[in-house]
Design a protein around this motif. Sequence first.
Motif, PDB file in Angstrom:
ATOM      1  N   VAL A   1       2.959  -0.966  -6.090  1.00 36.39           N
ATOM      2  CA  VAL A   1       2.555  -0.007  -5.054  1.00 36.39           C
ATOM      3  C   VAL A   1       1.181   0.538  -5.413  1.00 36.39           C
ATOM      4  O   VAL A   1       1.009   1.172  -6.461  1.00 36.39           O
ATOM      5  CB  VAL A   1       3.583   1.143  -4.942  1.00 36.39           C
ATOM      6  CG1 VAL A   1       3.187   2.086  -3.813  1.00 36.39           C
ATOM      7  CG2 VAL A   1       4.982   0.597  -4.715  1.00 36.39           C
ATOM      8  N   ALA A   2       0.196   0.267  -4.557  1.00 35.38           N
ATOM      9  CA  ALA A   2      -1.187   0.700  -4.816  1.00 35.38           C
ATOM     10  C   ALA A   2      -1.542   1.879  -3.913  1.00 35.38           C
ATOM     11  O   ALA A   2      -1.299   1.838  -2.716  1.00 35.38           O
ATOM     12  CB  ALA A   2      -2.144  -0.457  -4.567  1.00 35.38           C
ATOM     13  N   SER A   3      -2.112   2.932  -4.507  1.00 36.65           N
ATOM     14  CA  SER A   3      -2.504   4.102  -3.706  1.00 36.65           C
ATOM     15  C   SER A   3      -3.897   3.925  -3.105  1.00 36.65           C
ATOM     16  O   SER A   3      -4.319   4.709  -2.268  1.00 36.65           O
ATOM     17  CB  SER A   3      -2.458   5.370  -4.566  1.00 36.65           C
ATOM     18  OG  SER A   3      -3.244   5.206  -5.724  1.00 36.65           O
ATOM     19  N   ILE A   4      -4.616   2.873  -3.555  1.00 37.17           N
ATOM     20  CA  ILE A   4      -5.964   2.598  -3.015  1.00 37.17           C
ATOM     21  C   ILE A   4      -5.931   1.211  -2.380  1.00 37.17           C
ATOM     22  O   ILE A   4      -5.648   0.212  -3.058  1.00 37.17           O
ATOM     23  CB  ILE A   4      -7.028   2.641  -4.138  1.00 37.17           C
ATOM     24  CG1 ILE A   4      -7.005   4.000  -4.849  1.00 37.17           C
ATOM     25  CG2 ILE A   4      -8.422   2.373  -3.580  1.00 37.17           C
ATOM     26  CD1 ILE A   4      -7.776   4.036  -6.144  1.00 37.17           C
ATOM     27  N   ALA A   5      -6.240   1.154  -1.080  1.00 42.66           N
ATOM     28  CA  ALA A   5      -6.162  -0.119  -0.339  1.00 42.66           C
ATOM     29  C   ALA A   5      -7.105  -1.173  -0.913  1.00 42.66           C
ATOM     30  O   ALA A   5      -6.790  -2.366  -0.933  1.00 42.66           O
ATOM     31  CB  ALA A   5      -6.474   0.123   1.134  1.00 42.66           C
TER      32      ALA A   5
ATOM     33  N   GLU B   1       0.854  -1.191   0.000  1.00 45.15           N
ATOM     34  CA  GLU B   1       0.000   0.000   0.000  1.00 45.15           C
ATOM     35  C   GLU B   1       0.893   1.245   0.000  1.00 45.15           C
ATOM     36  O   GLU B   1       1.876   1.329   0.747  1.00 45.15           O
ATOM     37  CB  GLU B   1      -0.913   0.003   1.233  1.00 45.15           C
ATOM     38  CG  GLU B   1      -1.990   1.073   1.147  1.00 45.15           C
ATOM     39  CD  GLU B   1      -2.939   1.044   2.351  1.00 45.15           C
ATOM     40  OE1 GLU B   1      -3.648   2.055   2.550  1.00 45.15           O
ATOM     41  OE2 GLU B   1      -2.963   0.037   3.092  1.00 45.15           O
ATOM     42  N   GLY B   2       0.535   2.226  -0.842  1.00 42.73           N
ATOM     43  CA  GLY B   2       1.387   3.401  -1.042  1.00 42.73           C
ATOM     44  C   GLY B   2       1.223   4.488   0.010  1.00 42.73           C
ATOM     45  O   GLY B   2       1.020   5.656  -0.339  1.00 42.73           O
TER      46      GLY B   2
ATOM     47  N   LEU C   1       4.343   2.263  -9.645  1.00 39.90           N
ATOM     48  CA  LEU C   1       3.611   3.184  -8.779  1.00 39.90           C
ATOM     49  C   LEU C   1       2.192   3.371  -9.295  1.00 39.90           C
ATOM     50  O   LEU C   1       1.957   3.335 -10.500  1.00 39.90           O
ATOM     51  CB  LEU C   1       4.346   4.523  -8.715  1.00 39.90           C
ATOM     52  CG  LEU C   1       5.776   4.391  -8.162  1.00 39.90           C
ATOM     53  CD1 LEU C   1       6.643   5.532  -8.617  1.00 39.90           C
ATOM     54  CD2 LEU C   1       5.773   4.304  -6.662  1.00 39.90           C
ATOM     55  N   ASN C   2       1.243   3.603  -8.370  1.00 39.67           N
ATOM     56  CA  ASN C   2      -0.186   3.686  -8.729  1.00 39.67           C
ATOM     57  C   ASN C   2      -0.579   2.482  -9.583  1.00 39.67           C
ATOM     58  O   ASN C   2      -1.210   2.601 -10.635  1.00 39.67           O
ATOM     59  CB  ASN C   2      -0.497   4.979  -9.493  1.00 39.67           C
ATOM     60  CG  ASN C   2      -0.245   6.233  -8.674  1.00 39.67           C
ATOM     61  OD1 ASN C   2       0.682   6.988  -8.960  1.00 39.67           O
ATOM     62  ND2 ASN C   2      -1.038   6.460  -7.646  1.00 39.67           N
TER      63      ASN C   2
END
Length: 425
Positions: free
Chosen positions: A328-332, A193-194, A299-300
């Motif tokens: 790397v995900a910016s939304i869980a 998670e980012g 990323l994202n």
Amino acid sequence: GDVGCGKTIVAFLACMEVIGSGYQAAFMVPTELLAIQHYEHLLKLLENLDEITCKPTVALLTGSTPLKQSRMIRKGIQTGEISMVIGTHSLIAESVEFLALRIAVVDEQHRFGVIQRGRFNSKLYCASSNSNMEEAITDDSSKSDAYMAPHVLAMSATPIPRTLALALYGDMSLTQITDLPPGRIPVQTFTIEGNDKGFEDVYKMMLDELEDGGKVYLVYPIIELSEQLPQLRAASADLEVISHRFQGYNCGLLHGKMKSEEKEETLRKFRTGEIHILLATQVIEIGVDVPDASMMVVLNSERFGIAQLHQLRGRVGRGTRPSKCILVASIASSLSRLKVLEQSSDGFYLANMDLLLRGPGDLLGKKQSGHLPEFPVARLEVDGNILQDAHVAALKILSASHDLEQFPALKLELSMRQPLCLLGD
């Protein structure tokens, strides 16, 4: 077949077989970078084939080919002087006419739309104008075959759901290459998670990899920062941040808006070790081969499809070094979808998962994914085994009576239906 398993060599051999019979071959790829790489690769292979006395003429046709040279190549294709052409979308232009095209190869076919593939598939060859065939056409039945679409070989590491559906329905025959070249070590995949802690973990893993002599890709969804999408990291904006964070290591930038020469120069520096961290967009998804690149950070990653992420992951692990891919995900909430890539590195399994998640798309149209509640026959994700049994049964009937004369009721029923190949698929 999976990323790096040797699909290109198989396609080249098929093309050589066709060219050896006196016909032409065409090889369409989605990017100029990949077209150049395939062209140079094929020329090297042909140089090593000493037993071939009369080697075929191979041409490269892309959007960047100078106008005068492009005109000469098109003329050579039309007259038959050029046996094989490798190119991008330029090959589907109306101005490109073949004398005797018998095989059309679509590499990375998930990167082309249905209409684009249909146009390529429908490049007709005229047998009557081919000197090898002139004597063969004597009766009416042969004349009816004088104009014919080429055989089509579509290749992908991750078939899109619509194509997978067509394969299961029997409209495309499917061949899998299941083995990777010897010595390949599977790529370890992690989803993170980012948040602040997540990025600290990622930066620590990157530093460890760099200190160990590795090279790192950082993949971004966009080039410049966007006011409409403020949550997205951008490659250009992050160049200074990453350079400051990893002092002592050179950073480079690669994206689709750069000129071809700039892209090639950046890749050359990354290959030779002048650049240690390459910040790039998805332009590196296909056609980039740096054997000692050992880590990729996306990323994202929730902004990318499963097929894209699998292709990107295929850029690392091409040498003997153990490699990692970090999503790397910016939304869980997107972590569960990305976990699928942690569990498997099999492109065909991932395409099946994509089929379950997104649906098969419109089998008679242009839509490449999505569930079709109005489709009355079956759902592939539920009825896949039944459809495969039906496919086998249909083949048995055709082997017993290829013109269906022994099955008049079935022949009548089928005569009232539209063919499935409306778009050349």
